[in-house]
Write a protein that holds these residues in place. Structure first.
Motif, PDB file in Angstrom:
ATOM      1  N   ASP A 270       0.823  -1.218   0.000  1.00  0.00           N
ATOM      2  CA  ASP A 270       0.000   0.000   0.000  1.00  0.00           C
ATOM      3  C   ASP A 270       0.852   1.261   0.000  1.00  0.00           C
ATOM      4  OD1 ASP A 270      -2.318  -1.443  -0.043  1.00  0.00           O
ATOM      5  OD2 ASP A 270      -2.623  -1.381   2.136  1.00  0.00           O
ATOM      6  N   PHE A 271       2.015   1.187   0.598  1.00  0.00           N
ATOM      7  CA  PHE A 271       2.911   2.338   0.650  1.00  0.00           C
ATOM      8  C   PHE A 271       3.294   2.792  -0.764  1.00  0.00           C
ATOM      9  CE2 PHE A 271       7.464   3.798   1.365  1.00  0.00           C
ATOM     10  CZ  PHE A 271       7.124   5.032   1.901  1.00  0.00           C
ATOM     11  N   TYR A 272       3.442   1.834  -1.681  1.00  0.00           N
ATOM     12  CA  TYR A 272       3.828   2.148  -3.059  1.00  0.00           C
ATOM     13  C   TYR A 272       2.630   2.588  -3.905  1.00  0.00           C
ATOM     14  CZ  TYR A 272       7.851  -0.649  -1.606  1.00  0.00           C
ATOM     15  OH  TYR A 272       8.933  -1.138  -0.935  1.00  0.00           O
ATOM     16  N   GLY A 273       1.409   2.351  -3.361  1.00  0.00           N
ATOM     17  CA  GLY A 273       0.226   2.632  -4.164  1.00  0.00           C
ATOM     18  C   GLY A 273       0.008   1.580  -5.221  1.00  0.00           C
ATOM     19  N   SER A 274       0.425   0.350  -4.940  1.00  0.00           N
ATOM     20  CA  SER A 274       0.420  -0.687  -5.973  1.00  0.00           C
ATOM     21  C   SER A 274      -0.976  -1.124  -6.379  1.00  0.00           C
ATOM     22  CB  SER A 274       1.226  -1.906  -5.480  1.00  0.00           C
ATOM     23  OG  SER A 274       0.711  -2.382  -4.253  1.00  0.00           O
ATOM     24  N   GLY A 275      -1.993  -0.809  -5.548  1.00  0.00           N
ATOM     25  CA  GLY A 275      -3.334  -1.206  -5.919  1.00  0.00           C
ATOM     26  C   GLY A 275      -3.834  -0.517  -7.173  1.00  0.00           C
ATOM     27  N   SER A 276      -3.307   0.686  -7.430  1.00  0.00           N
ATOM     28  CA  SER A 276      -3.746   1.419  -8.620  1.00  0.00           C
ATOM     29  C   SER A 276      -2.564   2.120  -9.268  1.00  0.00           C
ATOM     30  CB  SER A 276      -4.813   2.446  -8.224  1.00  0.00           C
ATOM     31  OG  SER A 276      -4.308   3.328  -7.240  1.00  0.00           O
ATOM     32  N   CYS A 277      -1.463   1.397  -9.414  1.00  0.00           N
ATOM     33  CA  CYS A 277      -0.227   1.999  -9.919  1.00  0.00           C
ATOM     34  C   CYS A 277      -0.390   2.428 -11.370  1.00  0.00           C
ATOM     35  CB  CYS A 277       0.933   1.017  -9.817  1.00  0.00           C
ATOM     36  SG  CYS A 277       1.789   1.124  -8.248  1.00  0.00           S
ATOM     37  N   THR A 278      -0.088   3.660 -11.638  1.00  0.00           N
ATOM     38  CA  THR A 278      -0.031   4.146 -13.024  1.00  0.00           C
ATOM     39  C   THR A 278       1.352   4.644 -13.379  1.00  0.00           C
ATOM     40  OG1 THR A 278      -0.746   6.351 -12.333  1.00  0.00           O
ATOM     41  CG2 THR A 278      -2.466   4.796 -12.983  1.00  0.00           C
ATOM     42  N   ILE A 279       2.158   4.901 -12.368  1.00  0.00           N
ATOM     43  CA  ILE A 279       3.539   5.337 -12.601  1.00  0.00           C
ATOM     44  C   ILE A 279       4.459   4.518 -11.712  1.00  0.00           C
ATOM     45  CG2 ILE A 279       2.872   7.700 -13.207  1.00  0.00           C
ATOM     46  CD1 ILE A 279       3.747   8.550 -10.393  1.00  0.00           C
ATOM     47  N   THR A 280       5.743   4.568 -12.000  1.00  0.00           N
ATOM     48  CA  THR A 280       6.722   3.909 -11.143  1.00  0.00           C
ATOM     49  C   THR A 280       6.671   4.521  -9.751  1.00  0.00           C
ATOM     50  OG1 THR A 280       8.179   3.522 -13.027  1.00  0.00           O
ATOM     51  CG2 THR A 280       9.176   3.430 -10.835  1.00  0.00           C
ATOM     52  N   PRO A 281       6.522   3.709  -8.706  1.00  0.00           N
ATOM     53  CA  PRO A 281       6.404   4.277  -7.357  1.00  0.00           C
ATOM     54  C   PRO A 281       7.621   5.121  -6.982  1.00  0.00           C
ATOM     55  CG  PRO A 281       5.786   1.958  -7.354  1.00  0.00           C
ATOM     56  CD  PRO A 281       6.372   2.243  -8.695  1.00  0.00           C
ATOM     57  N   PHE A 282       7.325   6.264  -6.424  1.00  0.00           N
ATOM     58  CA  PHE A 282       8.350   7.193  -5.967  1.00  0.00           C
ATOM     59  C   PHE A 282       9.360   7.501  -7.080  1.00  0.00           C
ATOM     60  CE2 PHE A 282       6.890   4.896  -2.154  1.00  0.00           C
ATOM     61  CZ  PHE A 282       6.444   5.958  -1.388  1.00  0.00           C
ATOM     62  N   GLN A 283       8.822   7.833  -8.234  1.00  0.00           N
ATOM     63  CA  GLN A 283       9.679   7.984  -9.407  1.00  0.00           C
ATOM     64  C   GLN A 283      10.648   9.172  -9.296  1.00  0.00           C
ATOM     65  OE1 GLN A 283       7.248   8.671 -12.850  1.00  0.00           O
ATOM     66  NE2 GLN A 283       6.707  10.761 -12.260  1.00  0.00           N
ATOM     67  N   SER A 284      10.279  10.203  -8.511  1.00  0.00           N
ATOM     68  CA  SER A 284      11.134  11.389  -8.420  1.00  0.00           C
ATOM     69  C   SER A 284      11.830  11.519  -7.075  1.00  0.00           C
ATOM     70  CB  SER A 284      10.298  12.651  -8.663  1.00  0.00           C
ATOM     71  OG  SER A 284       9.690  12.630  -9.935  1.00  0.00           O
ATOM     72  N   LEU A 285      11.498  10.648  -6.127  1.00  0.00           N
ATOM     73  CA  LEU A 285      11.984  10.798  -4.753  1.00  0.00           C
ATOM     74  C   LEU A 285      13.511  10.755  -4.694  1.00  0.00           C
ATOM     75  CD1 LEU A 285      10.774  11.101  -1.872  1.00  0.00           C
ATOM     76  CD2 LEU A 285      11.198   8.639  -1.589  1.00  0.00           C
ATOM     77  N   LYS A 286      14.083  11.765  -3.990  1.00  0.00           N
ATOM     78  CA  LYS A 286      15.535  11.839  -3.841  1.00  0.00           C
ATOM     79  C   LYS A 286      15.983  11.588  -2.404  1.00  0.00           C
ATOM     80  CE  LYS A 286      16.273  15.064  -7.686  1.00  0.00           C
ATOM     81  NZ  LYS A 286      16.874  14.041  -8.560  1.00  0.00           N
ATOM     82  N   ILE A 287      15.144  11.965  -1.418  1.00  0.00           N
ATOM     83  CA  ILE A 287      15.511  11.809  -0.008  1.00  0.00           C
ATOM     84  C   ILE A 287      14.391  11.071   0.712  1.00  0.00           C
ATOM     85  CG2 ILE A 287      16.117  13.003   2.129  1.00  0.00           C
ATOM     86  CD1 ILE A 287      16.986  15.394   0.436  1.00  0.00           C
ATOM     87  N   LEU A 288      14.728   9.960   1.386  1.00  0.00           N
ATOM     88  CA  LEU A 288      13.758   9.171   2.147  1.00  0.00           C
ATOM     89  C   LEU A 288      14.318   8.926   3.540  1.00  0.00           C
ATOM     90  CD1 LEU A 288      11.208   7.462   2.491  1.00  0.00           C
ATOM     91  CD2 LEU A 288      12.414   5.559   1.368  1.00  0.00           C
TER      92      LEU A 288
END
Length: 735
Positions: A270-288
């Protein structure tokens, strides 16, 4: 702020003089930012033309009631006024107010009916109250809000429909939003999720911060992909949430910080939003960053449709895991852009590190030592802290060899560590290691091996108890050396005739048994900075300083009570800055210093924390100081009563003069300070301050020509910051 009758600038320490305000009735802009203990008088309300009032970062505790009479006021900046706890109750009268900055204040309640300020565009903080006129629906009347706002005390929103009346969804120019409940409240409201749901902002938002939210889950808008402009999300201390919101589909998210989710056990699909993924999860994230996740055990990998594990976080550069004591299992494997990884206080984590070909920096603290056994191949910076039971570092074989990339190794808090990695001693080539920092590793034996001959920077602090003598010449490339709190270290050694041509900075600090520099002198032709401090047995500086240290510019001699004099031949002629602090014997022989010959000397500081160290009533003596001095600092002269006229007469280059903590000082030089001076700073000199603040008599006349005078009645400064030099010379190799 310049007075009409005197061409000078004066720092105010108590209140704005009423007679000065009388001259400024038509003023449109008044800025008192960063003035010390400023107070505004009630007559401020007479400034009918005032449009801009700035008292930010002052000690102001209250605003006069008459502030509400400034009907033309458009900007009121109170940022950083930490002692300010409330605003005048009639603030609603400021109908032309456009910008109200109150972040960094201690304001606990808003004035009544703030919603009447229809022109308001900037409101950096809104504290929700319980009563009518103070409630959150006042925000709904402010249709022009933009920029940044913090909405706090949301536990006072009892009816979730009131949150809807704030109309955040309509405020498209609001870019940064913080929603905050009271952490001390501790009450879980059944409507809290509905309140947050009804505070949904406009999709143009760029930054979202949620603090102390107590419900068990988040409404769907948090993480919805329609928020295409969000770049920053911080979720702080949401202690009852058992799952994280679906944030992976925010296309522009760059910075994600998750702190204090005490009930989260698994970070799952659920954290990735995989239930309704339309884009690569966290595609722009630089800092986690994950921090203080006390029950978190598992981080489930991302599996795309028909794909193996991986694919999420393609742009992630920095990953921080801190205080996650139960985390075990695997971390995300494929992180192609990761350059910086920090894992602190994750004792259960034994998995191998992510596959990250770009990783350059790794920091590990109080973790399982299994993480040390397989390091990224391109690693350049390695920091390991607090591995309490290790006698040696279990680094992969060859990590210190010349064909590896590790350039900086930092080791902290290893109480039983005996040895450092040595690399391949049979190799004729040194390692790539350039910087080594060892702190609080008392039992380590410092390796005197050729494999460390590439070092350019070395810090040894509170470590290496077996180390008594340090042979400088086996480190031919060393530029920066700092040895601090090494209780058994006695001396530096250099082979006869050896020149330390690369050495730029040398500091020996708090080494109580340090007694000697190399016999015959320290030949370091490019050394620019030398500090010896708190070395109680050291009785002399390096010999032949004037010839062997021709490039020395900064010299600090601090709490070395046995040093009696400068070396024969004096100090190097290019010396730019000299600080002497608490060196009683050296100060006693001050008339033999010969500073007049040093025409490059620009900064002089005499700083004493022992008020009897420099036991003089008049300072400086005639011809003690060179004419070249531009900056002069004196601190802690307990018996000083007067500044000597003859001593100041020839200081024809002096521009800045600071006096601090001289309680008996009463008199300025009889003929005044040099005309070249541009700033005088007087701190905690009560006798002199009383005379000067009268603005009359010879003491004032002797200083009044100075363009800038700062008088501070109490000493609130940090000792470490009492003397500082700006510029490129003040640096350490790890910065």
């Amino acid at each position: 702020m310049k007075e009409d009758d005197e061409n000078m600038e004066f720092y105010l320490t108590k209140r704005v003089p009423h007679d000065l305000l009388l001259k400024l009735r038509f003023l449109r802009v008044l800025s008192l930012s960063h003035y010390c203990n400023i107070e505004l008088p009630e007559s401020i309300g007479d400034f009918k033309h005032l449009r801009y009032l700035d008292v930010s970062f002052t000690g102001i505790k209250r605003l006069p009631k008459s502030t509400c009479m400034l009907l033309n006021l458009q900007t009121l900046n109170l940022s950083g006024c930490k002692f300010l706890v409330k605003l005048p109750k009639n603030m609603r009268n400021l109908i032309n107010l456009r910008h109200l900055h109150i972040s960094g204040t201690s304001i606990g309640n808003m004035p009544i009916h703030m919603g009447r300020l229809q022109c308001l565009q900037t409101l950096t903080k809104f504290v929700v109250g319980k009563d009518i006129g103070f409630q959150i629906e006042e925000l709904g009347k402010l249709s022009n809000l933009q920029g940044v706002i913090v909405i706090s005390n949301l536990q006072n929103v009892i009816n979730s429909t009131n949150a809807l009346e704030a109309k955040l969804k309509d405020k498209e120019h609001l870019k940064e939003l913080t929603l905050e409940w009271d952490a001390a409240n501790g009450i879980i409201s059944p409507s809290e999720r509905d309140v947050l749901n009804n505070l949904q902002p406009h999709t143009s938002l760029t930054t979202l911060v949620i603090k102390n939210y107590n419900d068990t889950s988040f409404p769907n808008w948090v993480g919805d992909g329609s928020f295409s402009n969000i770049t920053v999300v911080h979720l702080n201390s949401c202690r009852n949430c058992s799952s994280l919101p679906s944030l992976g589909q925010l296309p522009s998210l760059l910075d994600l910080f998750i702190f204090g989710f005490d009930e989260v056990v698994t970070v799952d699909a659920d954290f990735y939003g995989s239930g309704s993924c339309t884009i690569t999860p966290f595609q722009s994230l630089k800092i986690l960053r994950f921090e203080a996740m006390s029950k978190w055990e598992e981080w489930s990998p991302y599996h795309g449709e028909g794909e193996d594990e991986g694919g999420a976080f393609p742009s992630l550069q920095e990953l921080y895991l801190e205080e996650c004591p139960k985390l075990r299992g695997s971390l995300p494997k494929d992180l192609p852009s990761l350059t910086d990884l920090r894992i602190y206080e994750c004792e259960q984590l034994e998995t191998s590190l992510p596959t990250a070909p770009s990783i350059r920096k790794l920091q590990l603290r109080n973790c399982n030592d299994a993480l040390l056994k397989e390091l990224p191949p391109a690693l350049q910076y390695l920091t390991v802290i607090g591995f309490k039971n290790l006698e040696s570092l279990p680094l992969p074989e060859g990590v210190m060899d010349h064909n590896q990339c590790v350039e900086t190794l930092t080791i902290y808090d290893f109480p039983v560590l005996k040895s450092l990695p040595l690399g391949d001693l049979s190799s004729s080539s040194p390692t790539t290691l350039k910087r080594l920092c060892i702190r609080n590793c008392k039992e380590v034996e410092f390796p005197m091996y050729p494999c460390y001959s590439s070092l350019v920077g070395l810090i040894i602090e509170y470590s290496c108890n077996p180390l008594k003598s340090f042979p400088l010449d086996i480190f031919p490339k060393l530029r920066y050396l700092i040895i601090e709190r090494c209780s058994n270290m006695e001396s530096l050694l250099v082979s006869e005739g050896h020149h330390l041509t690369d050495l730029l900075l040398l500091k020996i600090k708090k080494c109580r048994n340090f007694v000697a520099f190399p016999s015959g002198g320290l030949s370091a032709p490019n050394l620019s900075e030398l500090e010896v401090s708190n070395c109680s047995r050291l009785n002399s500086l390096p010999e032949n300083m004037h010839t062997f240290l021709p490039s020395l510019q900064f010299l600090d001699i601090i709490s070395c009570p046995q040093i009696e004099s400068f070396p024969e031949g004096g100090l190097p002629s290019n010396l730019f800055s000299l600080r002497i602090s608490d060196c009683k014997k050296l100060i006693r022989n001050r008339m033999e210093w010969g500073l007049q010959r040093l025409q490059s000397l620009k900064r002089l500081a005499f700083i004493n924390y022992d008020p009897h160290c420099w036991n003089v009533e008049s300072f400086p003596e005639e011809y003690l100081l060179p004419t070249s001095v531009i900056h002069l600092y004196i601190t802690g002269f307990g018996n000083l009563r007067t500044l000597d006229n003859k001593g100041f007469q020839h200081l024809t280059s002096l521009q800045y003069f600071s006096m601090e903590n001289c309680p008996k000082l009463k008199h300025m030089p009889e003929e005044g300070l040099p005309v070249t001076i541009s700033k005088v700073k007087i701190i905690a000199c009560p006798s002199l301050t009383k005379r000067l603040q009268r603005k009359k008599g010879k003491e004032w006349r002797n200083i009044a020509h100075t363009p800038f005078i700062e008088i501070i009645e109490r000493n609130t400064s940090n000792k470490a910051n009492q003397f500082s030099i700006d510029g490129e010379w003040r640096r350490t190799f790890l910065s």
